[in-house]
Design an enzyme around this catalytic site. Structure first.
Site, PDB file in Angstrom:
ATOM      1  N   ASP A  68      11.995 -11.535   8.442  1.00 21.07           N
ATOM      2  CA  ASP A  68      10.656 -11.362   7.886  1.00 21.07           C
ATOM      3  C   ASP A  68       9.684 -11.976   8.889  1.00 21.07           C
ATOM      4  OD1 ASP A  68       8.219 -11.736   6.558  1.00 21.07           O
ATOM      5  OD2 ASP A  68       9.191 -12.055   4.620  1.00 21.07           O
ATOM      6  N   VAL A  69       8.806 -11.153   9.460  1.00 19.42           N
ATOM      7  CA  VAL A  69       7.950 -11.653  10.547  1.00 19.42           C
ATOM      8  C   VAL A  69       6.940 -12.698  10.075  1.00 19.42           C
ATOM      9  CG1 VAL A  69       8.170  -9.611  12.015  1.00 19.42           C
ATOM     10  CG2 VAL A  69       6.282  -9.752  10.349  1.00 19.42           C
ATOM     11  N   ASN A  95       4.734  -4.799  15.635  1.00 19.63           N
ATOM     12  CA  ASN A  95       4.349  -3.573  14.925  1.00 19.63           C
ATOM     13  C   ASN A  95       4.441  -3.673  13.408  1.00 19.63           C
ATOM     14  OD1 ASN A  95       4.260  -0.436  14.573  1.00 19.63           O
ATOM     15  ND2 ASN A  95       6.234  -1.070  13.686  1.00 19.63           N
ATOM     16  N   TYR A 169      -6.104  -5.264   4.229  1.00 19.71           N
ATOM     17  CA  TYR A 169      -5.559  -4.569   5.409  1.00 19.71           C
ATOM     18  C   TYR A 169      -6.589  -4.524   6.541  1.00 19.71           C
ATOM     19  CZ  TYR A 169      -3.217  -0.849   8.080  1.00 19.71           C
ATOM     20  OH  TYR A 169      -2.597  -0.113   9.064  1.00 19.71           O
ATOM     21  N   LYS A 173      -6.340  -6.290  10.303  1.00 21.65           N
ATOM     22  CA  LYS A 173      -6.383  -5.561  11.576  1.00 21.65           C
ATOM     23  C   LYS A 173      -7.588  -6.003  12.420  1.00 21.65           C
ATOM     24  CE  LYS A 173      -2.641  -3.134  10.857  1.00 21.65           C
ATOM     25  NZ  LYS A 173      -1.403  -3.388  11.608  1.00 21.65           N
TER      26      LYS A 173
HETATM   27  P1  NAP Z   1       6.239   2.060   7.780  1.00 25.27           P
HETATM   28  O1  NAP Z   1       6.924   3.339   8.069  1.00 25.27           O
HETATM   29  O2  NAP Z   1       6.024   1.649   6.358  1.00 25.27           O
HETATM   30  O3  NAP Z   1       6.966   0.895   8.576  1.00 25.27           O
HETATM   31  C1  NAP Z   1       6.609  -0.442   8.397  1.00 25.27           C
HETATM   32  C2  NAP Z   1       7.631  -1.283   9.119  1.00 25.27           C
HETATM   33  O4  NAP Z   1       7.238  -2.664   8.981  1.00 25.27           O
HETATM   34  C3  NAP Z   1       9.022  -1.157   8.507  1.00 25.27           C
HETATM   35  O5  NAP Z   1       9.973  -1.123   9.540  1.00 25.27           O
HETATM   36  C4  NAP Z   1       9.162  -2.452   7.705  1.00 25.27           C
HETATM   37  O6  NAP Z   1      10.492  -2.941   7.645  1.00 25.27           O
HETATM   38  C5  NAP Z   1       8.352  -3.406   8.557  1.00 25.27           C
HETATM   39  N1  NAP Z   1       7.965  -4.582   7.786  1.00 25.27           N
HETATM   40  C6  NAP Z   1       7.243  -4.644   6.652  1.00 25.27           C
HETATM   41  N2  NAP Z   1       7.145  -5.935   6.236  1.00 25.27           N
HETATM   42  C7  NAP Z   1       7.837  -6.674   7.136  1.00 25.27           C
HETATM   43  C8  NAP Z   1       8.104  -8.057   7.280  1.00 25.27           C
HETATM   44  N3  NAP Z   1       7.633  -8.945   6.394  1.00 25.27           N
HETATM   45  N4  NAP Z   1       8.856  -8.456   8.327  1.00 25.27           N
HETATM   46  C9  NAP Z   1       9.354  -7.583   9.220  1.00 25.27           C
HETATM   47  N5  NAP Z   1       9.120  -6.258   9.145  1.00 25.27           N
HETATM   48  C10 NAP Z   1       8.369  -5.820   8.116  1.00 25.27           C
HETATM   49  O7  NAP Z   1       4.764   2.063   8.393  1.00 25.27           O
HETATM   50  P2  NAP Z   1       4.206   2.538   9.818  1.00 25.27           P
HETATM   51  O8  NAP Z   1       3.167   3.549   9.543  1.00 25.27           O
HETATM   52  O9  NAP Z   1       5.278   2.853  10.756  1.00 25.27           O
HETATM   53  O10 NAP Z   1       3.429   1.215  10.257  1.00 25.27           O
HETATM   54  C11 NAP Z   1       3.752   0.479  11.415  1.00 25.27           C
HETATM   55  C12 NAP Z   1       2.505  -0.245  11.898  1.00 25.27           C
HETATM   56  O11 NAP Z   1       1.512   0.726  12.260  1.00 25.27           O
HETATM   57  C13 NAP Z   1       1.845  -1.153  10.849  1.00 25.27           C
HETATM   58  O12 NAP Z   1       1.377  -2.332  11.476  1.00 25.27           O
HETATM   59  C14 NAP Z   1       0.675  -0.315  10.363  1.00 25.27           C
HETATM   60  O13 NAP Z   1      -0.371  -1.110   9.868  1.00 25.27           O
HETATM   61  C15 NAP Z   1       0.301   0.392  11.646  1.00 25.27           C
HETATM   62  N6  NAP Z   1      -0.491   1.594  11.459  1.00 25.27           N
HETATM   63  C16 NAP Z   1       0.025   2.708  10.862  1.00 25.27           C
HETATM   64  C17 NAP Z   1      -0.774   3.826  10.710  1.00 25.27           C
HETATM   65  C18 NAP Z   1      -0.267   5.102  10.079  1.00 25.27           C
HETATM   66  O14 NAP Z   1      -1.074   6.023   9.881  1.00 25.27           O
HETATM   67  N7  NAP Z   1       1.002   5.235   9.772  1.00 25.27           N
HETATM   68  C19 NAP Z   1      -2.092   3.818  11.158  1.00 25.27           C
HETATM   69  C20 NAP Z   1      -2.584   2.663  11.754  1.00 25.27           C
HETATM   70  C21 NAP Z   1      -1.784   1.565  11.909  1.00 25.27           C
HETATM   71  P3  NAP Z   1      11.496  -2.646   6.407  1.00 25.27           P
HETATM   72  O15 NAP Z   1      11.218  -1.245   5.958  1.00 25.27           O
HETATM   73  O16 NAP Z   1      12.821  -2.859   7.033  1.00 25.27           O
HETATM   74  O17 NAP Z   1      11.179  -3.666   5.341  1.00 25.27           O
END
Ligand code: NAP
Length: 271
Positions: A68-69, A95, A169, A173
């Protein structure tokens, strides 16, 4: 892929939140680019281990790392396990991120804290461990890249676009944006490069409700001048560049990978 197309050859990288979405896309792309990859997960152990298997099958190197980060001891143990397996660290992609959305008047302190803990404190804890590792490893000339270490933080277009219903959120960010600039300023003289990527709408589980129905997708596309939703591979290409020597003179920048979402698309047609 030829050596010329393996810009991370010989490098060792941790990608947090690599069990899903953007992080998984970056881990896969980094392995193809020649890096040995630490695939961090929190709850998605099976997905992380499946990705390790996939990378092995393609001839790459990877290890799954549960942590857990937002937990200092778990982050330190994760870096220790990674260094035990691969001996050095060249790249961190911080990430991991979550959303816990609520209208502001209804947002609980627990929702506020959890999002700040994971999205902002988690980046601090991982970046600090990475910097300590880079400093302990010493001069850049000893390593496989020009910099002594590279950090890529995953921010969001919501580091500049306010987002009703997502105050926790957007605040997290916005914090990442200044964390990145400050670290970059402080650490450049150590030849540690810190940069950020701010994705727009990328098709992952975090925002499934925004694209899974035709109506939702149409509403989302109205916000994207380029006319398509992004894919994890779009972000992975940017991450490879920021982590490689191709961007060696790029320090403290935020690269928007958003199909133009930050260009005030509501003003289209009013020119
Ligand atoms: P996602 O598919 O929901 O993936 C989120 C990842 O974060 C999962 O691998 C999850 O791990 C991990 N995570 C969550 N809580 C954690 C914790 N406490 N410790 C360690 N790992 C944790 O979402 P995503 O879209 O790929 O998002 C990745 C990043 O991109 C995030 O920072 C998000 O804010 C950013 N982002 C995404 C978008 C978008 O449109 N998708 C846009 C802008 C920014 P587990 O599943 O193993 O728990």
């Amino acid at each position: 892929m030829t050596e010329a197309h393996r810009p991370l050859s010989g490098q060792k990288a941790i990608v947090t939140g690599a069990s899903s979405g953007i992080g998984a896309g970056i881990a896969r792309a980094f392995a193809r680019a020649g890096a040995a990859v630490g695939i961090n997960y929190r709850s998605g152990r099976d997905a992380a281990e499946a990705l390790v298997e996939e990378i092995f099958r393609e001839g790459g190197e990877a290890i799954a790392l549960g942590a857990d980060v937002s937990d200092e001891a778990q982050v330190q143990a994760m870096f220790g396990a990674f260094l035990g397996a691969f001996g050095r660290l060249d790249i961190l992609v911080a990430n991991s991120g979550i959303q816990q959305d609520a209208p502001f008047a209804e947002m609980t302190a627990a929702q506020w804290r959890r999002v700040i803990d994971v999205n902002l404190t988690g980046q601090f804890l991982c970046a600090r461990e990475a910097v300590r590792t880079f400093l302990a490893q010493g001069a850049a000339s000893d390593g496989p890249s020009r910099a002594a270490g590279k950090i890529v933080c995953m921010s969001s277009v919501h580091d500049v676009i306010p987002w009703a219903g997502h105050a926790n959120y957007a605040a997290s960010k916005g914090g990442v944006a200044m964390l990145v600039k400050t670290l970059a300023q402080e650490l450049a003289e150590k030849r540690i490069r810190v940069n950020a990527i701010s994705p727009g709408a990328i098709r992952t589980p975090i925002n499934r409700e925004a694209w899974e129905t035709a109506e939702a997708e149409a509403r989302l596309l109205a916000l994207i001048p380029y006319g398509r939703i992004g894919e994890p591979e779009d972000v992975a290409e940017a991450a490879i560049w920021l982590a490689s020597d191709a961007s060696d003179y790029v320090v403290g920048t935020t690269l928007y990978v958003d199909g133009g979402m930050t260009l005030y698309p509501a003003f289209r047609g009013n020119g």
